[in-house]
Design an enzyme around this catalytic site. Structure first.
Site, PDB file in Angstrom:
ATOM      1  N   CYS A  48      33.208  11.837  92.981  1.00  0.00           N
ATOM      2  CA  CYS A  48      32.759  11.186  91.740  1.00  0.00           C
ATOM      3  C   CYS A  48      33.947  10.489  91.102  1.00  0.00           C
ATOM      4  O   CYS A  48      34.990  11.102  90.882  1.00  0.00           O
ATOM      5  CB  CYS A  48      32.148  12.193  90.761  1.00  0.00           C
ATOM      6  SG  CYS A  48      31.454  11.366  89.300  1.00  0.00           S
ATOM      7  N   CYS A  50      33.845   9.098  88.067  1.00  0.00           N
ATOM      8  CA  CYS A  50      33.683   8.980  86.614  1.00  0.00           C
ATOM      9  C   CYS A  50      34.858   9.622  85.895  1.00  0.00           C
ATOM     10  O   CYS A  50      35.646  10.360  86.474  1.00  0.00           O
ATOM     11  CB  CYS A  50      32.336   9.533  86.159  1.00  0.00           C
ATOM     12  SG  CYS A  50      32.340  11.242  85.604  1.00  0.00           S
ATOM     13  N   CYS A  53      34.587  13.992  85.202  1.00  0.00           N
ATOM     14  CA  CYS A  53      34.719  15.061  86.188  1.00  0.00           C
ATOM     15  C   CYS A  53      36.193  15.370  86.450  1.00  0.00           C
ATOM     16  O   CYS A  53      37.023  14.463  86.501  1.00  0.00           O
ATOM     17  CB  CYS A  53      34.023  14.661  87.491  1.00  0.00           C
ATOM     18  SG  CYS A  53      32.233  14.694  87.365  1.00  0.00           S
TER      19      CYS A  53
HETATM   20  N1  GSH Z   1      31.502   5.168  83.558  1.00  0.00           N
HETATM   21  C1  GSH Z   1      31.389   6.471  82.916  1.00  0.00           C
HETATM   22  C2  GSH Z   1      30.349   7.288  83.670  1.00  0.00           C
HETATM   23  C3  GSH Z   1      30.187   8.693  83.141  1.00  0.00           C
HETATM   24  C4  GSH Z   1      28.963   9.357  83.764  1.00  0.00           C
HETATM   25  O1  GSH Z   1      27.836   8.918  83.499  1.00  0.00           O
HETATM   26  N2  GSH Z   1      29.177  10.377  84.613  1.00  0.00           N
HETATM   27  C5  GSH Z   1      28.038  10.905  85.342  1.00  0.00           C
HETATM   28  C6  GSH Z   1      28.519  11.519  86.653  1.00  0.00           C
HETATM   29  S1  GSH Z   1      29.322  13.063  86.488  1.00  0.00           S
HETATM   30  C7  GSH Z   1      27.244  11.882  84.558  1.00  0.00           C
HETATM   31  O2  GSH Z   1      26.176  12.266  84.980  1.00  0.00           O
HETATM   32  N3  GSH Z   1      27.725  12.321  83.420  1.00  0.00           N
HETATM   33  C8  GSH Z   1      27.031  13.252  82.581  1.00  0.00           C
HETATM   34  C9  GSH Z   1      28.042  14.045  81.777  1.00  0.00           C
HETATM   35  O3  GSH Z   1      29.237  13.854  81.996  1.00  0.00           O
HETATM   36  O4  GSH Z   1      27.658  14.877  80.982  1.00  0.00           O
HETATM   37  C10 GSH Z   1      32.721   7.186  82.947  1.00  0.00           C
HETATM   38  O5  GSH Z   1      33.473   6.983  83.898  1.00  0.00           O
HETATM   39  O6  GSH Z   1      33.031   7.938  82.014  1.00  0.00           O
HETATM   40 ZN    ZN Z   2      31.477  12.563  87.367  1.00  0.00          ZN
END
Ligand code: GSH
Ligand code: ZN
Ligand code: ZN
Length: 191
Positions: A48, A50, A53
């Site tokens: 991931c 993002c 994480c």
């Molecule tokens: N572009 C954003 C995406 C964040 C995102 O949507 N992460 C996903 C994948 S882990 C998710 O489901 N997030 C929910 C959360 O973090 O609670 C970032 O990088 O912060």
């Molecule tokens: Zn993530």
């Protein structure tokens, strides 16, 4: 030197074992480690990109998979855990001292409620399901990766046999959309 995607990806992927049924995760503190016991292998394990994480330092991606929440228990030093972001969908429990995320749990109504998010590199055991795909790849730009590096990043995943997506894999996107459709009253026969 090309940036590391993740240690479990950079030198090729080691397949997990279908008979593996779980193990322990530990935070990275030198002593009094938080310990999580998982009574299950992970599923949907993936890279991931993002920003939310947990990633090991120097890596562009996290490796994160899911286990049924009933298969997760905190078996040592629970008092060191604290929530990273109380507002997030995934309530990530991190060690206050070393910063490692031990497990992420969903409490609100959500297609993945009932599954906890975990990082198998925190385990010494071998046999965990290997990464299946890479998600949220374009998100690494938001953390400073140069847009022109993206072809190289995607090519590296391809070279180790992983498909890349900018959100999640089709299977998971379909699960999310099925949940959303059902919420709006649509009923599917023979799911
Ligand atoms: N572009 C954003 C995406 C964040 C995102 O949507 N992460 C996903 C994948 S882990 C998710 O489901 N997030 C929910 C959360 O973090 O609670 C970032 O990088 O912060
Ligand atoms: Zn993530
Ligand atoms: Zn720790």
């Amino acid at each position: 030197m090309a940036p590391s995607l993740h240690p479990l990806i950079d030198n090729g992927i080691t397949p997990g074992s279908s008979s593996f049924s779980g193990g322990k995760l530990h935070c990275r503190c030198a002593s009094d480690q938080v310990e999580i016991t998982l009574n299950s292998n992970v599923a949907h394990n993936h890279a991931c990109g993002c920003s939310k994480c947990w990633k090991p330092s120097g890596s562009l991606f996290s490796i994160v998979g899911v286990v049924p929440r009933d298969a997760v228990s905190v078996t040592a030093n629970a008092s060191k855990l604290s929530l990273v972001d109380k507002e997030a969908t995934i309530q990530r429990n991190a060690c206050k001292d070393c910063g490692v995320h031990l497990f992420g749990r969903i409490e609100k109504d959500h297609p993945f409620k009932g599954l906890d998010f975990v990082h198998v590199e925190l385990s010494d055991e071998k046999g965990w399901q290997e990464p299946q795909f890479a998600g949220f790849v374009s998100s690494i730009i938001e953390q400073g990766s140069h847009p022109k590096e993206m072809d190289e990043v995607r090519a590296k995943f391809k070279a180790v046999g992983l498909q890349t997506y900018d959100v999640l894999s089709p299977v998971l996107m379909d699960l999310i959309s099925t949940f959303t459709a059902q919420k709006s009253g649509i009923r599917f026969a023979n799911l």
